[in-house]
Each structure stands twice: as structure tokens, then as C-alpha cells.
Design a protein around this motif. Structure first.
Motif, PDB file in Angstrom:
ATOM      1  N   GLU A 112      33.955 -13.186  32.384  1.00  0.00           N
ATOM      2  CA  GLU A 112      35.503 -13.334  32.644  1.00  0.00           C
ATOM      3  C   GLU A 112      35.697 -14.667  33.057  1.00  0.00           C
ATOM      4  O   GLU A 112      34.915 -15.113  33.637  1.00  0.00           O
ATOM      5  N   GLY A 128      40.931 -16.347  36.480  1.00  0.00           N
ATOM      6  CA  GLY A 128      41.327 -16.107  37.651  1.00  0.00           C
ATOM      7  C   GLY A 128      41.583 -17.248  38.634  1.00  0.00           C
ATOM      8  O   GLY A 128      41.397 -18.548  38.278  1.00  0.00           O
ATOM      9  N   TYR A 145      39.255  -8.900  39.566  1.00  0.00           N
ATOM     10  CA  TYR A 145      39.381  -8.312  38.080  1.00  0.00           C
ATOM     11  C   TYR A 145      38.111  -7.959  37.358  1.00  0.00           C
ATOM     12  O   TYR A 145      37.530  -9.060  37.168  1.00  0.00           O
ATOM     13  N   VAL A 186      41.692 -12.730  41.794  1.00  0.00           N
ATOM     14  CA  VAL A 186      42.997 -12.960  41.437  1.00  0.00           C
ATOM     15  C   VAL A 186      43.662 -12.813  42.867  1.00  0.00           C
ATOM     16  O   VAL A 186      43.583 -12.003  43.446  1.00  0.00           O
ATOM     17  N   TRP A 201      40.778  -3.573  31.550  1.00  0.00           N
ATOM     18  CA  TRP A 201      40.630  -4.516  32.530  1.00  0.00           C
ATOM     19  C   TRP A 201      40.834  -3.494  33.605  1.00  0.00           C
ATOM     20  O   TRP A 201      41.622  -2.716  33.548  1.00  0.00           O
ATOM     21  N   LEU A 203      43.795 -13.950  32.029  1.00  0.00           N
ATOM     22  CA  LEU A 203      42.211 -13.596  32.062  1.00  0.00           C
ATOM     23  C   LEU A 203      41.704 -13.520  31.079  1.00  0.00           C
ATOM     24  O   LEU A 203      42.574 -12.927  29.771  1.00  0.00           O
ATOM     25  N   THR A 227      36.412 -11.543  38.400  1.00  0.00           N
ATOM     26  CA  THR A 227      37.032 -12.709  38.739  1.00  0.00           C
ATOM     27  C   THR A 227      38.252 -12.350  39.742  1.00  0.00           C
ATOM     28  O   THR A 227      38.831 -11.743  39.445  1.00  0.00           O
TER      29      THR A 227
END
Length: 121
Positions: free
Chosen positions: A6, A9, A93, A117, A36, A20, A115
Motif C-alpha cells: 500500500e 497514506g 488502512y 491515515v 480496502w 491510497l 498504511t
């Protein structure tokens, strides 16, 4: 070996946007659904959005109208465009792919490393 990586973020203010991306690589014959998920501190992991190989999509009620999932089958990638972000969208995520590694193997699910966020108010 299959890897999902990934990217995209970061930290954004409320009302902002992020995109993303997740790229699947390795020994892959075909990919069915790509999704996701997200997990906030102290919360269970939840589905955010999913897309099938033919483009059918599904969204959590909390993100409908704000998030858009898309995929590029030729590149084995999936994206999540997020707009009008809210502090409650803050989470790690994770990308998920349900795929076959060969014509003879069944479907298995694979996860990316996640990642972060963070949406500030």
C-alpha cells in the motif's frame, strides 16, 4: 509468494483528500475481489470498500459518496480515492486481495501491511 504493498497514506486536515494505492505482485494467476479495510485504535477491522474483477463495487455506509474504489486489472492494482475526510476516518488502512496463485489452486486472501491515515480536526 504474493505481496500487497500500500501507499498514499498520511496526515490531512478534515475536509481534505487522499488517494491510497495497493499493488499486488508475485505469483498470481487471477485476482477476484480487491478491498480496502480499516482499523482504528481499539476497534475491529472493518470493510471500507470492495470491487470485483468486473468492477462491481460495495461501500460501507459511513463512506458512501465520499470514497471511490477503482482497480486496474492489467496492473493488479486497486485505489481508494477519499474526499471530504473526517477525523473518524483516522485508521490504518489495509488492502486485501482474494486471488488464485495458479489455475490449480483455490482462492486465498492476502493482506498488505497497512498504511496510516490521520485526519486532524
Amino acid at each position: 509468494q504474493v505481496q500487497l504493498v500500500e501507499s498514499g497514506g498520511g496526515l490531512v486536515q478534515a475536509g481534505g483528500s487522499l488517494r491510497l494505492s495497493c499493488a499486488a505482485s508475485g505469483s498470481i494467476f487471477s485476482i477476484n475481489a480487491m478491498s480496502w479495510y480499516r482499523q482504528a485504535p481499539g476497534q475491529q477491522r472493518e470493510l471500507v470498500a470492495a470491487i470485483t474483477s468486473v468492477g462491481s463495487t460495495n461501500y460501507a455506509d459511513s463512506v458512501k459518496g465520499r470514497f471511490t474504489i477503482s482497480r486496474d486489472n492489467a496492473k493488479n492494482t486497486v485505489h481508494l480515492q477519499m474526499i471530504s475526510l473526517k477525523p473518524e476516518d483516522t485508521a490504518v488502512y489495509y488492502c486485501n486481495a482474494v486471488l488464485r496463485r495458479t489455475t490449480f489452486t483455490g482462492l486465498n486472501a492476502y493482506w498488505g501491511q497497512g498504511t496510516q491515515v490521520t485526519v486532524s480536526s
